[in-house]
Every structure is written in structure tokens, then in C-alpha cells.
Design a protein around this motif. Structure first.
Motif, PDB file in Angstrom:
ATOM      1  N   LYS A 125     -10.949   4.459   3.954  1.00  0.00           N
ATOM      2  CA  LYS A 125     -10.548   3.074   3.736  1.00  0.00           C
ATOM      3  C   LYS A 125     -10.239   2.818   2.265  1.00  0.00           C
ATOM      4  O   LYS A 125      -9.220   2.197   1.920  1.00  0.00           O
ATOM      5  CB  LYS A 125     -11.649   2.131   4.219  1.00  0.00           C
ATOM      6  CG  LYS A 125     -11.319   0.647   4.066  1.00  0.00           C
ATOM      7  CD  LYS A 125     -12.458  -0.220   4.598  1.00  0.00           C
ATOM      8  CE  LYS A 125     -12.145  -1.707   4.460  1.00  0.00           C
ATOM      9  NZ  LYS A 125     -13.252  -2.548   4.997  1.00  0.00           N
ATOM     10  N   ALA A 126     -11.101   3.315   1.390  1.00  0.00           N
ATOM     11  CA  ALA A 126     -10.889   3.144  -0.049  1.00  0.00           C
ATOM     12  C   ALA A 126      -9.605   3.822  -0.508  1.00  0.00           C
ATOM     13  O   ALA A 126      -8.917   3.334  -1.408  1.00  0.00           O
ATOM     14  CB  ALA A 126     -12.084   3.701  -0.822  1.00  0.00           C
ATOM     15  N   LYS A 173       0.815  -1.215   0.000  1.00  0.00           N
ATOM     16  CA  LYS A 173       0.000   0.000   0.000  1.00  0.00           C
ATOM     17  C   LYS A 173       0.849   1.265   0.000  1.00  0.00           C
ATOM     18  O   LYS A 173       0.561   2.230  -0.708  1.00  0.00           O
ATOM     19  CB  LYS A 173      -0.925  -0.017   1.227  1.00  0.00           C
ATOM     20  CG  LYS A 173      -2.009   1.056   1.273  1.00  0.00           C
ATOM     21  CD  LYS A 173      -1.538   2.356   1.893  1.00  0.00           C
ATOM     22  CE  LYS A 173      -0.997   2.149   3.270  1.00  0.00           C
ATOM     23  NZ  LYS A 173      -1.842   2.654   4.322  1.00  0.00           N
ATOM     24  N   VAL A 212      -6.369  -6.222   0.546  1.00  0.00           N
ATOM     25  CA  VAL A 212      -7.249  -5.077   0.809  1.00  0.00           C
ATOM     26  C   VAL A 212      -7.233  -4.750   2.296  1.00  0.00           C
ATOM     27  O   VAL A 212      -6.954  -5.616   3.124  1.00  0.00           O
ATOM     28  CB  VAL A 212      -8.695  -5.363   0.344  1.00  0.00           C
ATOM     29  CG1 VAL A 212      -8.736  -5.572  -1.160  1.00  0.00           C
ATOM     30  CG2 VAL A 212      -9.277  -6.563   1.070  1.00  0.00           C
ATOM     31  N   ASN A 255      -6.699   1.429  -0.221  1.00  0.00           N
ATOM     32  CA  ASN A 255      -6.905   0.115  -0.822  1.00  0.00           C
ATOM     33  C   ASN A 255      -5.955  -0.055  -2.008  1.00  0.00           C
ATOM     34  O   ASN A 255      -6.018   0.720  -2.967  1.00  0.00           O
ATOM     35  CB  ASN A 255      -8.347  -0.007  -1.290  1.00  0.00           C
ATOM     36  CG  ASN A 255      -8.696  -1.406  -1.762  1.00  0.00           C
ATOM     37  OD1 ASN A 255      -7.842  -2.135  -2.268  1.00  0.00           O
ATOM     38  ND2 ASN A 255      -9.959  -1.780  -1.622  1.00  0.00           N
TER      39      ASN A 255
END
Length: 336
Positions: free
Chosen positions: A248-249, A215, A235, A252
Motif C-alpha cells: 500500500k505504501a 499515482k 492516498v 502512495n
């Protein structure tokens, strides 16, 4: 001089010689350990850019203490870092390869690998131990030309052992994303000769640490170029995201990979490795690669570890069978 006196002097001399021989052995074996002793890695250079894009240490010098000794005699240091940008305070372990003290590299920067553990990753980062042989393996691989001689930084991954924070700045929680991508690199830049460009910065990790590294590279491709993600989560799945779907997105890897592809760069290199017995992780990794891998700036490779399980002990040897050489080929090393 009498015969008796000569014998006494001889005995003392022999004892002294034996002590000089035995001391390094005993100290290395732990009989006389230097654990906890102060340690410095090179000297502060007052900042500035040296030859070949080298960023000299900016200071201030951190108070590292010896945490472990690697097989080749190099040391792993530890310091408690008060993160100025994240506001989080935690431990960071750091190891520099033997080449770092080689006079021919005295003016050269070294690439940095930020190594993240799986699980809680608190209060220790399990890569700081010598049992997994991460540092000794990198030392050997660099001799064999399979790896760059990385400086390895090993921060705690989470602020406690109760929750997992997805290596992110979850609203209302400690800013672990900022800790990993800003405070820890700032510590390394303050104390080591590094490389100014992102070509000298990468992550590696296993499980939840693999997710955090993956990430970080996808979210900050301007700062980091590559990652070795072993048995990764794909994820974000921390329960602390509840009520924060938008944030949160934004953390991701699937969303970030698509954004990077749509934006046409910069290029990132994602080296995945997964054991063949890790069915869920294998499926999720292959699905990610099918959707985003080798499209535009997102370059991927996957090593399937025969009979490999979700275990850090299987990941280190496997790194030497392709992944670390692959990212090294796309990064910059020290220049004599």
C-alpha cells in the motif's frame, strides 16, 4: 422520350439527390447509426521509429468498433482488450483528433492522454460518452492553441462494480496498475502513431481516477510525464489493501513524490483542479502541494474552480482554463 417518362426520371433523380444530402445528417443524428461498425485509425506501420521520435504502430491491429460520434464527426472506438501483462480483460475506448488523419501529420506521432473516470469505472468509462464533451473540448482547444491534439484512451478503471482497486496491483487481486500503465499503452502503441519518449504520455482523471493517474505518473515517471488530477483522492484507500501495508505504501503518492524528490528526477508535471465546494479534497490537495509541490522534479499547479463541486461536468470546462495548456507546454505534440 415521352413527357411522362421524363417526369419519372426527374422524380427519381431528385429523390436520389435528396437521399445523398439527407443520409449524412440522418446517420449523424442517429436515425441510421454506424454504432458497432468496424473502425480503423490509420494503418499499421510495422513498428519502428519515424521522424521526430515517432513510434509507428506495431500491430497487431485491434478490432475497434464505433461507440460514439463526436460533434466534429470524429469517432470514438471501443475494443475488448485481453491484457497480456496484467491478465485482465476489459474494454478500452479510444478517440483520435481530426489532425491524426491530416496528410501533413502522416509520419508524425501524437501525444496520448489516458482518461480515467471516478466511481466504479466499470463496466464503462464515462469519458467515452459525448455528454461531458471531453473530446469535442480537446478538439476546440487544440484549434485555439490551448491544447495538444491528444489521442484519448479511456479504459475501464476497475474489474467490477463492487470494489475499488486504487488503480494498483493489490496482492491477490486483478493487476489494475499493470493494466493502466502497460496493457493500455501497449494497445495504443499497436494501433496508433505515438511518441517514443515519455513527453508524449499523460493521464487525466477525476476523483478515484485522478488518484490512479496521479499515482501512475509518480510511480512511473520514466513512462509518463504529466497528469490533470481533478478532485483527487491523495492516498490509497481501498479496503482490499488490508494486510498489505508495505505494498500500500509503495502506491502512495506522498511516498512516491518524496522518493522522486530525493532521487532528483525525472521531472513530472501535476496539474490539480478542485472545486471550492470540495472542502476535503481541497484541503488534502493543498496539503500535498505544500509538502511536495514545486520541489525539485515535482512541478505542480492548482486551479480552484469557483463554486465547483465534485462533479465531472465542472472539470472539463475548467481544464480549458489553464490545466490542459500547462501540461501541453511541457509535452511534445505532432510535427508536420
Amino acid at each position: 422520350m415521352t413527357t411522362t417518362k421524363r417526369r419519372r426520371i426527374g422524380v427519381v433523380a431528385c429523390a436520389a439527390a435528396l437521399a445523398l444530402i439527407a443520409w449524412p445528417v440522418l446517420k449523424f443524428s442517429g436515425v441510421f447509426s454506424d454504432e458497432g461498425d468496424p473502425i480503423t485509425f490509420g494503418t499499421n506501420g510495422g513498428g519502428g521509429t519515424g521522424a521526430h521520435g515517432t513510434l509507428m504502430p506495431t500491430g497487431p491491429k485491434a478490432g475497434f468498433r464505433v461507440a460514439n460520434t463526436v460533434q466534429d464527426g470524429t469517432k470514438i472506438g471501443v475494443v475488448t482488450l485481453d491484457g497480456k501483462k496484467s491478465g485482465f480483460k476489459g474494454k478500452v475506448w479510444v478517440w483520435a483528433p481530426k489532425q491524426y488523419d491530416d496528410p501533413k501529420y502522416a509520419k508524425s506521432g501524437f501525444p496520448v492522454l489516458i482518461a480515467l473516470p471516478g466511481g466504479n469505472g466499470y463496466p464503462v468509462n464515462y469519458w467515452m460518452g459525448t455528454d461531458l464533451k471531453l473530446q469535442s473540448s480537446i478538439a476546440q482547444w487544440s484549434k485555439e492553441g490551448k491544447s495538444l491534439p491528444f489521442i484519448v484512451a479511456m479504459p475501464v478503471l476497475n474489474p467490477d462494480d463492487k470494489n475499488y482497486y486504487d488503480g494498483s496491483d493489490i496482492p491477490g487481486q486483478p493487476k489494475m496498475g499493470t493494466w493502466l500503465t502497460e496493457d493500455v499503452p501497449d494497445l495504443i502503441k499497436a494501433n496508433f502513431r505515438t511518441l517514443k519518449q515519455r513527453d508524449g504520455w499523460a493521464f487525466m482523471g477525476s476523483s478515484s481516477g485522478a488518484f490512479a493517474g496521479l499515482k501512475a505518473v509518480l510511480k512511473h515517471p520514466d513512462k509518463f510525464k504529466a497528469v490533470i488530477a481533478s478532485g483527487p483522492d491523495i492516498v490509497p484507500d481501498s479496503p482490499l489493501w488490508a494486510g498489505h501495508s508495505e505494498e500500500k505504501a509503495a502506491n502512495n503518492p506522498e511516498v512516491l513524490a518524496k522518493r522522486l524528490i530525493d532521487g532528483k528526477g525525472p521531472d513530472v508535471y501535476l496539474a490539480f483542479q478542485v472545486g471550492t465546494k470540495e472542502r476535503t479534497s481541497m484541503k488534502n490537495t493543498k496539503d500535498f502541494i505544500a509538502s511536495y509541490g514545486n520541489k525539485g522534479p515535482v512541478h505542480t499547479t492548482l486551479r480552484e474552480i469557483p463554486d465547483g463541486e465534485h462533479n465531472a461536468k465542472t472539470y472539463v470546462p475548467s481544464m480549458g482554463m489553464g490545466p490542459i495548456q500547462w501540461i501541453s507546454e511541457h509535452m511534445t505534440g505532432p510535427t508536420p
